[in-house]
Design an enzyme around this catalytic site. Structure first.
Site, PDB file in Angstrom:
ATOM      1  CB  CYS A 249      78.150   6.046  37.575  1.00  0.00           C
ATOM      2  SG  CYS A 249      78.502   5.685  35.855  1.00  0.00           S
TER       3      CYS A 249
ATOM      4  CG  HIS B 151      74.310   8.937  37.072  1.00  0.00           C
ATOM      5  ND1 HIS B 151      75.420   9.564  37.594  1.00  0.00           N
ATOM      6  CD2 HIS B 151      74.766   8.134  36.092  1.00  0.00           C
ATOM      7  CE1 HIS B 151      76.504   9.155  36.947  1.00  0.00           C
ATOM      8  NE2 HIS B 151      76.145   8.289  36.020  1.00  0.00           N
TER       9      HIS B 151
ATOM     10  CD  GLU C  57      74.322  11.592  40.322  1.00  0.00           C
ATOM     11  OE1 GLU C  57      73.708  10.595  40.748  1.00  0.00           O
ATOM     12  OE2 GLU C  57      75.241  11.517  39.481  1.00  0.00           O
TER      13      GLU C  57
END
Lengths: 267, 156
Positions: free
Chosen positions: A94, A224, A226
């Site tokens: 990002c 994302h 994660e």
């Protein structure tokens, strides 16, 4: 050495806000991780002791001028560029991806900025847009991010206002395809590519969601991973029991790949 | 045929501008010399000039006053609005290549009732103080734009 774990530096520029989740996912995947706070007293040489770097999401320097522009000029990024040339892993998610693009490390084919992450073009929402999307992994070449195997289609969240990969260089996309640098493309649940919203959430050229450098050790990705690495993070987690929810989700393979790649380098 | 006339609007912060300050500090850090750098929001409108209500100067002034008071474009508590370009330093206007201004136009016409505005565009105006024009252009290319979605022009 048998039990030596790869060390990741989670780079934390002022204004970013994903440092803890970034550290946690690296640790869960079997690596060590330290958060490096970037300020005027940090010596870029500190990065030499790390095997890889994770630049996470947020708004570095409040996105002043444009997303990633100020952080890209920080001496710490020059050092990361230098370390990446040695084969160390760099993951930018990002805002981290925006910084890598603004430095020119991604796509890294020439010593200049070749891409932009421009404001989204979205017919429904102006500016910041937050949703779950699907991305397709279609890179046949093995790199630092798919070594552990990646599902063909991943369900993953996006949260950005400036995530539209674009370029004025008409030949660049062809070159990226030829080099197999486009790791992820926005698609539907079945892996079909459609350049229109909502499949493509930001209007990115060629539905690009993630690009590596030619060598395959640096990745800039707008979604994302994660935030989709444990079952409990997925939108349909309720169907699982507690034990299942604590287990890794498909996106964790990206971090396991990084660990495997770094372990190979350390041998 | 309806003719139009242009109106340019400049909106500057009267409180410290953190974006301009950060840009100046970053330019210093990467080796450029500059005494000061200012930033303004820039708007350009094409206004219906055939409409009798808009052809007289008073009506144009009234329109400018109304534009200045829309808290969409400026906040009276922290901004100063001007309709004239100040003649100091090197002026560089940065705009997005594919921003057609349709969103701004829609807001002004449909939400705020400015039916006499036919087109609108926006950008960021940078004023470089204490450097040559060619250096201002170099600084713009190095930091203030990404040429893959933005462009710039010198304003005289």
């Amino acid at each position: 050495m048998a039990n030596k774990r790869p060390k990741i530096a989670v780079i934390w520029f002022p204004g970013q806000n994903c440092e803890d989740e970034s550290k946690l996912v690296c640790e869960f995947a079997g690596m060590k991780a330290d958060i490096i706070v970037v300020n005027s007293s940090v010596d870029p040489k500190i990065l030499e002791q790390y095997d890889g770097f994770f630049i996470g999401g947020g708004w570095s320097y409040e996105d002043r001028i444009r997303a990633g522009a100020i952080a890209a000029k920080d001496p710490i990024m020059l050092k990361i560029k230098e370390e990446a040339k040695k084969g160390k892993v760099v993951l930018g998610v990002c805002n981290g991806a925006q910084i890598l693009v603004e430095t020119g490390i991604i796509p890294g084919l020439r010593d200049k900025v070749q891409l932009a992450l421009a404001p989204n073009t979205n017919p429904k929402v102006f500016g910041y847009y937050n949703t779950w999307v699907y991305v397709k992994h279609e890179c046949k070449k093995t790199n630092a991010f798919n070594l552990a195997g990646i599902d063909e289609v991943l369900h993953i969240p996006v949260a950005h206002g400036e995530g539209r990969f674009t370029t004025t260089d008409k030949e660049l996309i062809k070159q990226l395809i030829k080099n197999e640098q486009i790791l992820f493309r926005y698609c539907d649940e079945d892996g079909n590519i459609d350049e229109k919203y909502p499949i493509n959430p930001n209007g990115a050229v060629y539905n690009i969601a993630g690009i590596t450098n030619k060598e395959g050790n640096v990745l800039a990705i707008m979604p994302h991973p994660e935030r989709a690495s444990w079952n409990k993070q997925l939108p349909y987690f309720e169907q699982h029991n507690f034990e299942e929810n604590e287990k890794a989700a498909p996106c964790m393979k990206l971090f396991e790949s990084i660990r495997m790649y770094l372990e190979k380098r350390m041998k | 045929m309806t003719s139009t006339k242009p109106i340019e609007m400049f909106v500057r912060l009267v409180v410290p501008d953190n974006i301009a300050l950060t840009a100046k500090h970053t330019l210093h850090k990467i080796g450029f010399k500059i005494a000061d750098l200012r930033r303004e929001d820039y708007y350009s409108f094409s206004v219906d000039a055939k409409d009798p209500k808009n052809t007289k100067d008073k009506n144009t002034e009234d329109l400018k006053n109304l534009l200045a008071k829309t808290d969409i474009l400026a906040n009276a508590n922290k901004h100063k609005v001007s309709f004239d370009l100040e003649r100091d330093g090197t002026k560089i206007l940065v705009t997005d290549i594919d921003n057609t201004g349709q969103g701004l136009l829609h807001t002004l016409r449909e939400r705020l009732g400015f039916a006499q505005i036919q087109s609108a565009s926006s950008g960021t105006l940078w004023t470089f103080i204490g450097c040559k024009e060619e250096d201002a252009v170099k600084m713009t290319k190095e930091l203030l734009i990404n040429e893959h979605y933005q462009e710039f022009k010198l304003l005289q």
